[in-house]
Design a protein around this motif. Structure first.
Motif, PDB file in Angstrom:
ATOM      1  N   THR A   1      -3.497  -3.051   8.666  1.00 17.61           N
ATOM      2  CA  THR A   1      -4.353  -4.177   8.297  1.00 17.61           C
ATOM      3  C   THR A   1      -5.503  -4.388   9.276  1.00 17.61           C
ATOM      4  N   VAL A   2      -5.276  -4.097  10.560  1.00 17.03           N
ATOM      5  CA  VAL A   2      -6.307  -4.355  11.568  1.00 17.03           C
ATOM      6  C   VAL A   2      -7.182  -3.131  11.813  1.00 17.03           C
TER       7      VAL A   2
ATOM      8  N   ASP B   1       0.841  -1.202   0.000  1.00 17.92           N
ATOM      9  CA  ASP B   1       0.000   0.000   0.000  1.00 17.92           C
ATOM     10  C   ASP B   1       0.873   1.249   0.000  1.00 17.92           C
TER      11      ASP B   1
ATOM     12  N   ASP C   1      -6.889   0.008   9.906  1.00 15.12           N
ATOM     13  CA  ASP C   1      -6.946   0.943   8.781  1.00 15.12           C
ATOM     14  C   ASP C   1      -6.311   2.286   9.137  1.00 15.12           C
TER      15      ASP C   1
ATOM     16  N   TYR D   1      -2.790   4.572   8.928  1.00 16.92           N
ATOM     17  CA  TYR D   1      -1.576   4.685   8.136  1.00 16.92           C
ATOM     18  C   TYR D   1      -0.782   5.916   8.575  1.00 16.92           C
TER      19      TYR D   1
ATOM     20  N   LEU E   1       2.393  -1.963   9.735  1.00 11.95           N
ATOM     21  CA  LEU E   1       1.565  -2.835   8.914  1.00 11.95           C
ATOM     22  C   LEU E   1       0.426  -3.440   9.733  1.00 11.95           C
ATOM     23  N   LYS E   2       0.704  -3.763  10.988  1.00 10.43           N
ATOM     24  CA  LYS E   2      -0.341  -4.302  11.855  1.00 10.43           C
ATOM     25  C   LYS E   2      -1.460  -3.287  12.049  1.00 10.43           C
TER      26      LYS E   2
END
Length: 718
Positions: free
Chosen positions: A628-629, A469, A631, A633, A624-625
């Protein structure tokens, strides 16, 4: 009847008298003990000791009797100061004062680095001398009366090495007062540098025991104030600003030469090492630090050099006892600490002659090794031999493992948030070094190898096919941009690509089959020093998140001196890792020529690259965790700081929770321990948008300015 007596004894044990909670904490701090140490001794959790000291709970048998015994003995060593509330604390016997002794000059000097006649166990670790800084809540002990170092010594804690009875160092002032740790003041009557060295080695009883059984004892450190420098005939400033050393014809240098003392190659500068060759297995070496010559760099130590001599001794003593006796910049200390904890040699018996000879220490860096060509920095002789002088190496020619410096524009949705909040990883490079396997030997060159994450080394591999992403930085480059082709990477970086589920096919590698966790003891020593200092500043593991954030907001004001020690410890970590790839220093060097640092076993650019790569990967794994969990950034990352949009100004306003209300596993967690995060700073989204609009992501990284919001034209890099 015996059963009745046993019942009475048990009843007494359950009611062993204890001082009030505040006094329990004072006594522990006075002896330099952490709550973790007390908990381990009593076989309880640290949180239990915390509750005892806060009065939330009371000890139960059998710990109560042992805890009462500990506090009683500490009360004998550290009685309440005059004016202390006698009603609040049980009376204790007075601590013993200085004990007059016959005037004798010590015949024991710090041991030589050469092997002893036979291997001997290391001296028992010395109990840390009580430091006035260790008890923020307790009144500081009054300075000891001035003592002639050869005729009178202070009472020392049981187990203290008598050779170093007065601590690791002394700060000498212009009137001849030598301020030591614990408030002791010695009389230093000498007026020349050679006589100062003689006094230090024969009368002062300064130094510190070795940190490893195969290592060497720490040389005594003498710190000279500006007034002391004048007393010994030293200039107020160094005229040689490039070499940072006195000229060879200066009177102090000539005096040392006449007295047959020697200086190291760096000469008589801010950190001068004065020595004679070891005699009869005994080291003869003294380290000098000249404060008016900026021996204590303000970037690491703040304004410590401007404090009174006794306070300087207190803070440097704390650093010496927790980390290592200072012997140069914090970067030098970080590197020397590695060697002190992992000495290169040990005494081994020669099977042929039966004599004891130096042999390599398993798990240590035992000698100078040549780096692999891609690991060599620009200007290295290997690079000069392979490439033209002005050739700009490409990613497939050079290993470029550096910390993050990445930023992006805010999305429309993120602009609707009110704040951007920065979180910073505690001791990120130290945490990355923990349990990291690094090479111990010369690299082995292989073609088309199968990747093995257990082998430390450098790998030429194409990771440009990995598409993540765009709202996240790439884990493979310090700029956060996606790789464009084959490049050299350290093992942690390639291992992370495999962890993400992507195939990797190296075409070339330099690996080190002989390897191990070389930095583990270094990490443990610095972690403990960091946590002990944070404890002095009122921040301890196990705090609730709100309590932790509040404690961190005020910790630097709690004790500015300890805050300076904390800064020095952090600088020791970063500087020590940086020293693993030290560049040429001073004038006269030309690209392609070797420089002195290359001769050190600890000149290891591959280890530096592995630590930095591991720290960067640790950051990305947690980002990244969150992505992905939850949303979430980041909008900017700088080294160990990540900035996130948030509805509120606190990290608690955006860090996600589980359904049970706990921090999200595998993501950033607030706390004081290395690897956990603290609040770095918060600014408004409007501030961030205006900054990005004015400079663009190529010209500014908002993570660099998130702490105070100040931006100057010179702010284009760290």
């Amino acid at each position: 009847m015996s059963e009745l007596f046993d019942a009475v004894d048990a009843l007494i044990e359950t009611q062993s008298p204890l001082p009030p909670p505040a006094e329990r904490e004072r006594l522990r701090r006075a002896h330099g003990l952490s709550q973790e140490q007390v908990a381990q001794a009593l076989k309880v959790r640290r949180a239990t000791v915390v509750n005892w000291e806060r009065g939330k709970t009371e000890p139960r048998p059998p710990q109560r009797e042992a805890y009462a015994r500990l506090l009683d003995k500490l009360a004998q060593l550290y009685p309440p100061a005059p004016g202390h509330d006698e009603q609040a604390t049980p009376a204790t016997s007075a601590a013993p004062g200085p004990v007059p002794q016959t005037s004798t000059k010590s015949s024991v000097s710090p041991q030589s680095p050469t092997p002893p006649p036979a291997p001997t166990p290391s001296p028992a670790p010395t109990a840390p001398a009580p430091s006035p800084a260790t008890a923020a809540a307790a009144p500081r002990p009054r300075p000891q009366p001035r003592a002639n170092a050869g005729k009178q010594t202070p009472a020392t804690a049981p187990g203290t090495d008598p050779r170093f009875a007065n601590g690791p160092l002394a700060v000498v002032d212009g009137d001849g007062s030598a301020y030591c740790v614990g408030g002791l003041v010695l009389d230093c009557p000498v007026r020349t540098i050679p006589s100062l060295v003689d006094w230090t080695l024969t009368e002062a009883r300064l130094g510190a025991p070795r940190l490893h059984r195969n290592g060497k004892d720490a040389d005594p450190l003498i710190v000279l104030t500006a007034a002391a420098a004048q007393r010994f005939g030293l200039p107020a400033t160094l005229e040689d600003r490039r070499g940072l050393r006195l000229p060879e014809d200066h009177a102090a240098v000539r005096q040392l030469t006449k007295a047959k003392w020697q200086l190291t190659k760096r000469g008589f500068g801010p950190w001068a090492r004065i020595y004679r060759p070891a005699a009869e297995g005994r080291r003869q070496c003294v380290q000098l630090a000249v404060l008016p010559w900026d021996a204590l760099d303000a970037r690491s130590w703040g304004e410590v050099d401007r404090l009174p001599p006794a306070e300087i001794a207190r803070l440097l003593g704390d650093y010496a006892m927790r980390v290592i006796t200072p012997l140069g910049s914090t970067a030098v200390c970080g590197l020397e600490l590695m060697t002190a904890l992992r000495p290169p040699t040990r005494a081994v018996r020669d099977e042929a002659t039966g004599a004891w000879v130096p042999g390599p220490t398993p798990g240590s860096l035992t000698g100078t090794v040549e780096c692999a060509p891609p690991e060599a920095p620009d200007g290295h002789p290997i690079v000069a031999a392979l490439h033209p002088r002005h050739h700009q190496r490409t990613p497939d020619e050079v290993l470029l493992e550096e910390a993050y410096d990445w930023s992006r524009d805010l999305t429309d949705e993120e602009c609707m948030k009110r704040y951007v909040v920065g979180i910073d990883v505690n001791m990120a490079f130290a945490a990355a070094a923990n349990r990291l396997t690094v090479g111990l030997s010369t690299p082995v060159h292989v073609r088309n190898p199968a990747f093995d994450k257990s082998l430390p080394g450098s790998w030429l591999v194409d990771l440009s096919h990995i598409d993540l992403d765009s709202r996240l930085p790439s884990p493979f480059t310090p700029t956060g941009q996606r790789p464009t082709g084959p490049a050299w990477y350290a093992t942690p970086t390639v291992a992370y690509a495999v962890e993400l589920g992507f195939p990797v096919r190296p075409t070339e590698a330099y690996v080190r089959p002989e390897n191990g966790p070389y930095l583990d003891p270094w990490y443990v020593r610095l972690r403990d020093a960091y946590l002990a200092t944070m404890e002095q500043l009122g921040v301890v593991p196990g705090m609730g998140e709100e309590e932790f954030l509040a404690a961190m907001a005020r910790h630097k004001r709690t004790d500015p001196g300890q805050a300076a020690v904390l800064s020095a410890i952090k600088a020791t970590v970063k500087g020590g890792i940086g020293k693993l790839r030290e560049r040429p220093r001073g004038g006269g060097w030309r690209p392609g020529e070797p420089w002195p640092a290359l001769q050190r076993p600890t000149w290891r650019p591959d280890i530096r690259a592995a630590v930095i790569a591991a720290a960067r990967i640790n950051m990305h794994r947690k980002m990244l965790k969150l992505a992905t969990v939850a949303d979430l950034y980041p909008v900017a990352v700088l080294s160990d700081c990540a900035v996130y949009p948030s509805d509120g100004p606190s990290p608690l306003d955006f860090l996600p929770r589980t359904d049970g209300g706990r921090p999200l596993p595998g993501a950033f967690r607030l706390g004081v321990s290395p690897g956990m995060v603290k609040h770095e700073g918060s600014q408004t989204v409007l501030w961030a948008a205006e900054l990005l609009e004015g400079h663009g992501t190529d010209g500014v990284n908002i993570a660099r300015h998130i702490k105070d919001g100040n931006v100057t034209l010179a702010d284009n890099g760290e």
